[in-house]
Write a protein that holds these residues in place. Structure first.
Motif, PDB file in Angstrom:
ATOM      1  N   THR A 218     -28.681  18.191 110.723  1.00 19.69           N
ATOM      2  CA  THR A 218     -29.157  19.515 111.137  1.00 19.69           C
ATOM      3  C   THR A 218     -29.847  19.397 112.494  1.00 19.69           C
ATOM      4  O   THR A 218     -29.675  20.239 113.379  1.00 19.69           O
ATOM      5  N   GLN A 219     -30.636  18.340 112.643  1.00 23.41           N
ATOM      6  CA  GLN A 219     -31.356  18.096 113.903  1.00 23.41           C
ATOM      7  C   GLN A 219     -30.533  17.106 114.731  1.00 23.41           C
ATOM      8  O   GLN A 219     -30.236  16.002 114.262  1.00 23.41           O
ATOM      9  N   ASN A 220     -30.147  17.500 115.929  1.00 24.06           N
ATOM     10  CA  ASN A 220     -29.296  16.637 116.768  1.00 24.06           C
ATOM     11  C   ASN A 220     -29.934  15.263 116.998  1.00 24.06           C
ATOM     12  O   ASN A 220     -31.148  15.154 117.173  1.00 24.06           O
ATOM     13  N   ASN A 221     -29.091  14.242 117.006  1.00 27.69           N
ATOM     14  CA  ASN A 221     -29.500  12.851 117.274  1.00 27.69           C
ATOM     15  C   ASN A 221     -30.499  12.293 116.262  1.00 27.69           C
ATOM     16  O   ASN A 221     -31.219  11.338 116.544  1.00 27.69           O
ATOM     17  N   PHE A 222     -30.527  12.908 115.068  1.00 26.33           N
ATOM     18  CA  PHE A 222     -31.483  12.498 114.041  1.00 26.33           C
ATOM     19  C   PHE A 222     -31.246  11.060 113.565  1.00 26.33           C
ATOM     20  O   PHE A 222     -32.151  10.391 113.104  1.00 26.33           O
ATOM     21  N   TYR A 223     -30.005  10.581 113.692  1.00 26.05           N
ATOM     22  CA  TYR A 223     -29.694   9.244 113.174  1.00 26.05           C
ATOM     23  C   TYR A 223     -29.659   8.166 114.254  1.00 26.05           C
ATOM     24  O   TYR A 223     -29.179   7.059 114.014  1.00 26.05           O
ATOM     25  N   SER A 224     -30.201   8.475 115.430  1.00 26.13           N
ATOM     26  CA  SER A 224     -30.184   7.489 116.532  1.00 26.13           C
ATOM     27  C   SER A 224     -30.824   6.160 116.151  1.00 26.13           C
ATOM     28  O   SER A 224     -30.327   5.093 116.522  1.00 26.13           O
ATOM     29  N   ASP A 225     -31.933   6.216 115.411  1.00 29.83           N
ATOM     30  CA  ASP A 225     -32.624   4.964 115.064  1.00 29.83           C
ATOM     31  C   ASP A 225     -31.802   4.124 114.079  1.00 29.83           C
ATOM     32  O   ASP A 225     -31.899   2.894 114.073  1.00 29.83           O
ATOM     33  N   LEU A 226     -30.968   4.768 113.268  1.00 34.44           N
ATOM     34  CA  LEU A 226     -30.097   4.001 112.373  1.00 34.44           C
ATOM     35  C   LEU A 226     -29.032   3.264 113.188  1.00 34.44           C
ATOM     36  O   LEU A 226     -28.652   2.146 112.872  1.00 34.44           O
ATOM     37  N   MET A 227     -28.567   3.918 114.261  1.00 32.88           N
ATOM     38  CA  MET A 227     -27.526   3.315 115.104  1.00 32.88           C
ATOM     39  C   MET A 227     -28.012   2.028 115.777  1.00 32.88           C
ATOM     40  O   MET A 227     -27.230   1.121 116.037  1.00 32.88           O
ATOM     41  N   SER A 228     -29.301   1.970 116.050  1.00 30.10           N
ATOM     42  CA  SER A 228     -29.804   0.797 116.774  1.00 30.10           C
ATOM     43  C   SER A 228     -30.243  -0.339 115.837  1.00 30.10           C
ATOM     44  O   SER A 228     -30.649  -1.398 116.288  1.00 30.10           O
ATOM     45  N   ASP A 229     -30.141  -0.121 114.517  1.00 32.13           N
ATOM     46  CA  ASP A 229     -30.494  -1.194 113.575  1.00 32.13           C
ATOM     47  C   ASP A 229     -29.461  -2.318 113.666  1.00 32.13           C
ATOM     48  O   ASP A 229     -28.261  -2.063 113.661  1.00 32.13           O
ATOM     49  N   PRO A 230     -29.912  -3.582 113.763  1.00 30.12           N
ATOM     50  CA  PRO A 230     -28.973  -4.704 113.930  1.00 30.12           C
ATOM     51  C   PRO A 230     -27.964  -4.875 112.789  1.00 30.12           C
ATOM     52  O   PRO A 230     -26.925  -5.491 112.975  1.00 30.12           O
ATOM     53  N   HIS A 231     -28.251  -4.335 111.598  1.00 27.32           N
ATOM     54  CA  HIS A 231     -27.314  -4.456 110.473  1.00 27.32           C
ATOM     55  C   HIS A 231     -26.185  -3.430 110.561  1.00 27.32           C
ATOM     56  O   HIS A 231     -25.184  -3.550 109.860  1.00 27.32           O
ATOM     57  N   VAL A 232     -26.389  -2.390 111.378  1.00 30.29           N
ATOM     58  CA  VAL A 232     -25.454  -1.256 111.382  1.00 30.29           C
ATOM     59  C   VAL A 232     -24.384  -1.432 112.456  1.00 30.29           C
ATOM     60  O   VAL A 232     -24.680  -1.446 113.649  1.00 30.29           O
ATOM     61  N   VAL A 233     -23.141  -1.569 112.011  1.00 27.68           N
ATOM     62  CA  VAL A 233     -22.010  -1.763 112.933  1.00 27.68           C
ATOM     63  C   VAL A 233     -21.699  -0.443 113.646  1.00 27.68           C
ATOM     64  O   VAL A 233     -21.444  -0.412 114.849  1.00 27.68           O
ATOM     65  N   ARG A 234     -21.727   0.663 112.899  1.00 27.94           N
ATOM     66  CA  ARG A 234     -21.401   1.974 113.485  1.00 27.94           C
ATOM     67  C   ARG A 234     -21.866   3.063 112.533  1.00 27.94           C
ATOM     68  O   ARG A 234     -21.877   2.868 111.322  1.00 27.94           O
ATOM     69  N   ALA A 252     -20.371  16.795 118.909  1.00 26.54           N
ATOM     70  CA  ALA A 252     -20.549  16.582 120.354  1.00 26.54           C
ATOM     71  C   ALA A 252     -22.023  16.597 120.761  1.00 26.54           C
ATOM     72  O   ALA A 252     -22.399  16.043 121.794  1.00 26.54           O
ATOM     73  N   HIS A 253     -22.884  17.217 119.930  1.00 26.59           N
ATOM     74  CA  HIS A 253     -24.322  17.272 120.247  1.00 26.59           C
ATOM     75  C   HIS A 253     -25.086  16.055 119.731  1.00 26.59           C
ATOM     76  O   HIS A 253     -26.299  15.985 119.837  1.00 26.59           O
ATOM     77  N   ASN A 254     -24.367  15.116 119.124  1.00 25.38           N
ATOM     78  CA  ASN A 254     -25.013  13.929 118.556  1.00 25.38           C
ATOM     79  C   ASN A 254     -24.493  12.686 119.252  1.00 25.38           C
ATOM     80  O   ASN A 254     -23.427  12.165 118.906  1.00 25.38           O
ATOM     81  N   HIS A 255     -25.245  12.210 120.231  1.00 25.32           N
ATOM     82  CA  HIS A 255     -24.810  11.093 121.059  1.00 25.32           C
ATOM     83  C   HIS A 255     -24.641   9.824 120.213  1.00 25.32           C
ATOM     84  O   HIS A 255     -25.522   9.447 119.450  1.00 25.32           O
ATOM     85  N   GLY A 256     -23.479   9.172 120.348  1.00 31.97           N
ATOM     86  CA  GLY A 256     -23.257   7.906 119.646  1.00 31.97           C
ATOM     87  C   GLY A 256     -22.670   8.062 118.253  1.00 31.97           C
ATOM     88  O   GLY A 256     -22.219   7.085 117.659  1.00 31.97           O
ATOM     89  N   LEU A 257     -22.712   9.280 117.715  1.00 30.66           N
ATOM     90  CA  LEU A 257     -22.137   9.528 116.386  1.00 30.66           C
ATOM     91  C   LEU A 257     -20.647   9.820 116.567  1.00 30.66           C
ATOM     92  O   LEU A 257     -20.281  10.635 117.404  1.00 30.66           O
ATOM     93  N   ILE A 258     -19.787   9.107 115.825  1.00 33.54           N
ATOM     94  CA  ILE A 258     -18.345   9.333 115.984  1.00 33.54           C
ATOM     95  C   ILE A 258     -17.767   9.923 114.696  1.00 33.54           C
ATOM     96  O   ILE A 258     -18.344   9.782 113.619  1.00 33.54           O
ATOM     97  N   ALA A 259     -16.618  10.557 114.813  1.00 29.50           N
ATOM     98  CA  ALA A 259     -16.013  11.229 113.668  1.00 29.50           C
ATOM     99  C   ALA A 259     -15.365  10.257 112.699  1.00 29.50           C
ATOM    100  O   ALA A 259     -14.851   9.212 113.089  1.00 29.50           O
ATOM    101  N   SER A 260     -15.382  10.650 111.416  1.00 30.43           N
ATOM    102  CA  SER A 260     -14.493  10.049 110.431  1.00 30.43           C
ATOM    103  C   SER A 260     -14.025  11.223 109.581  1.00 30.43           C
ATOM    104  O   SER A 260     -14.495  11.432 108.466  1.00 30.43           O
ATOM    105  N   PHE A 261     -13.152  12.036 110.179  1.00 24.09           N
ATOM    106  CA  PHE A 261     -12.742  13.300 109.559  1.00 24.09           C
ATOM    107  C   PHE A 261     -11.485  13.134 108.722  1.00 24.09           C
ATOM    108  O   PHE A 261     -10.606  12.362 109.055  1.00 24.09           O
ATOM    109  N   SER A 262     -11.402  13.938 107.661  1.00 28.75           N
ATOM    110  CA  SER A 262     -10.234  13.937 106.792  1.00 28.75           C
ATOM    111  C   SER A 262      -9.527  15.284 106.921  1.00 28.75           C
ATOM    112  O   SER A 262      -8.566  15.424 107.668  1.00 28.75           O
ATOM    113  N   ARG A 263     -10.056  16.305 106.220  1.00 26.08           N
ATOM    114  CA  ARG A 263      -9.442  17.648 106.297  1.00 26.08           C
ATOM    115  C   ARG A 263      -9.386  18.162 107.725  1.00 26.08           C
ATOM    116  O   ARG A 263      -8.406  18.754 108.161  1.00 26.08           O
ATOM    117  N   ALA A 264     -10.458  17.934 108.474  1.00 26.64           N
ATOM    118  CA  ALA A 264     -10.510  18.449 109.850  1.00 26.64           C
ATOM    119  C   ALA A 264      -9.487  17.765 110.754  1.00 26.64           C
ATOM    120  O   ALA A 264      -9.064  18.325 111.754  1.00 26.64           O
TER     121      ALA A 264
END
Length: 295
Positions: A218-234, A252-264
């Motif tokens: 809901t809040q853009n870039n909310f998961y940025s700190d998870l992305m920088s954790d050394p255990h997290v590949v992506r 597009a408003h969430n820098h570094g977050l990439i899609a893993s879409f199915s229906r879309a």
């Protein structure tokens, strides 16, 4: 672990295609593709038709490593072949796309505002087969409907417990605690979820590697700190029922977050289209999802 595949998933530009609708969701996927339920009379015929659909997507010139890093397969797809090669080998050797496998057996009934994964008694056996089939990683989904702290804690604990089993087998788990996009307290659920994930990450062994598949926050870039954790590949995002345009816009408003879409991803593709129409539609979807993923 294949180092080339790891590098590609960790730092490549692109997104992950989810081609993993299974038993319960296959009829829906086929309907969306324009194949009516009266076109098949049993499960085997249904799986043959869905494999034809997936083969058409995978073999399309639009489905290439230029935009797509990986593809998540259903167990039945892993066991089938494309042009005489097992699907995972075809993806990697012919397309340069990293193969993943959906391993969960569906969701348990809702309790404490969440749905845990059903038990997976044969998981070790499946992981062995996945390794033999040259699969790189796995994916498993739970769902969070309400901001219930106890329920969310259980979801994350279960995901990480199974994740460790997967790491032990030599694969990279995609941990997917989906927050329902229609949840009335989605933002609060995301806050609780992130805290629980951070707690579990801190308990992993130094060399343990995982991926996360999360609803677009809901809040853009909310998961940025998870992305920088050394255990997290992506960290990848599910479309969760949003239309492709809506999911791309939010992504597009969430820098570094990439899609893993199915229906879309498969939106607008039908069995009735000519190959040219099908490839053009898929190319547009792939390009749009890629553009939103690299923002």
């Amino acid at each position: 672990m294949n180092t080339k595949q790891f590098e590609r998933v960790h730092s490549g530009k692109g997104f992950i295609a989810a081609l993993d609708q299974s038993g319960g969701s296959t009829p829906k996927a086929l309907l969306q593709y324009g194949v009516q339920e009266d076109s098949y009379s049993n499960e085997e015929e249904m799986f043959v038709l869905v494999h034809e659909m997936r083969t058409r997507i995978i073999k399309s010139p639009a489905f290439s490593s230029e935009h797509i890093l990986g593809a998540i397969l259903f167990e039945n797809t892993m066991d089938r072949t494309i042009d005489g090669m097992h699907t995972a080998d075809y993806l990697w050797e012919k397309k340069g796309i990293v193969p993943f496998l959906k391993i969960d057996k569906g969701l348990a009934e809702q309790e404490n505002g969440v749905q845990l994964m059903k038990p997976m008694p044969e998981l070790d056996e499946l992981l062995k087969r996945a390794v033999q089939r040259n699969i790189f990683g796995t994916k498993m989904r739970s769902v969070i409907q309400e901001a219930n702290a106890g329920g969310i804690k259980k979801v994350v604990e279960q995901q990480f417990a199974v994740g460790k089993q997967i790491i032990k087998a030599g694969l990279v788990p995609i941990i997917e605690p989906e927050v329902d996009i229609h949840s009335k307290d989605k933002e609060l659920s995301e806050q609780i979820l992130k805290e629980e994930i951070l707690t579990q990450l801190s308990k992993l062994d130094p060399d343990d590697k995982i991926m996360l598949k999360l609803s677009i926050p809901t809040q853009n870039n909310f998961y940025s700190d998870l992305m920088s954790d050394p255990h997290v590949v992506r960290v990848v995002a599910l479309s969760g029922g949003y239309s492709q345009a809506e999911a791309n816009d939010k992504l597009a408003h969430n820098h570094g977050l990439i899609a893993s879409f199915s229906r879309a991803l498969s939106q607008g593709l039908t069995a009735q289209q000519s190959d040219d129409e099908f490839n053009a539609m898929l190319a547009k979807s792939v390009q749009d999802i890629y553009d939103a993923s690299i923002q």
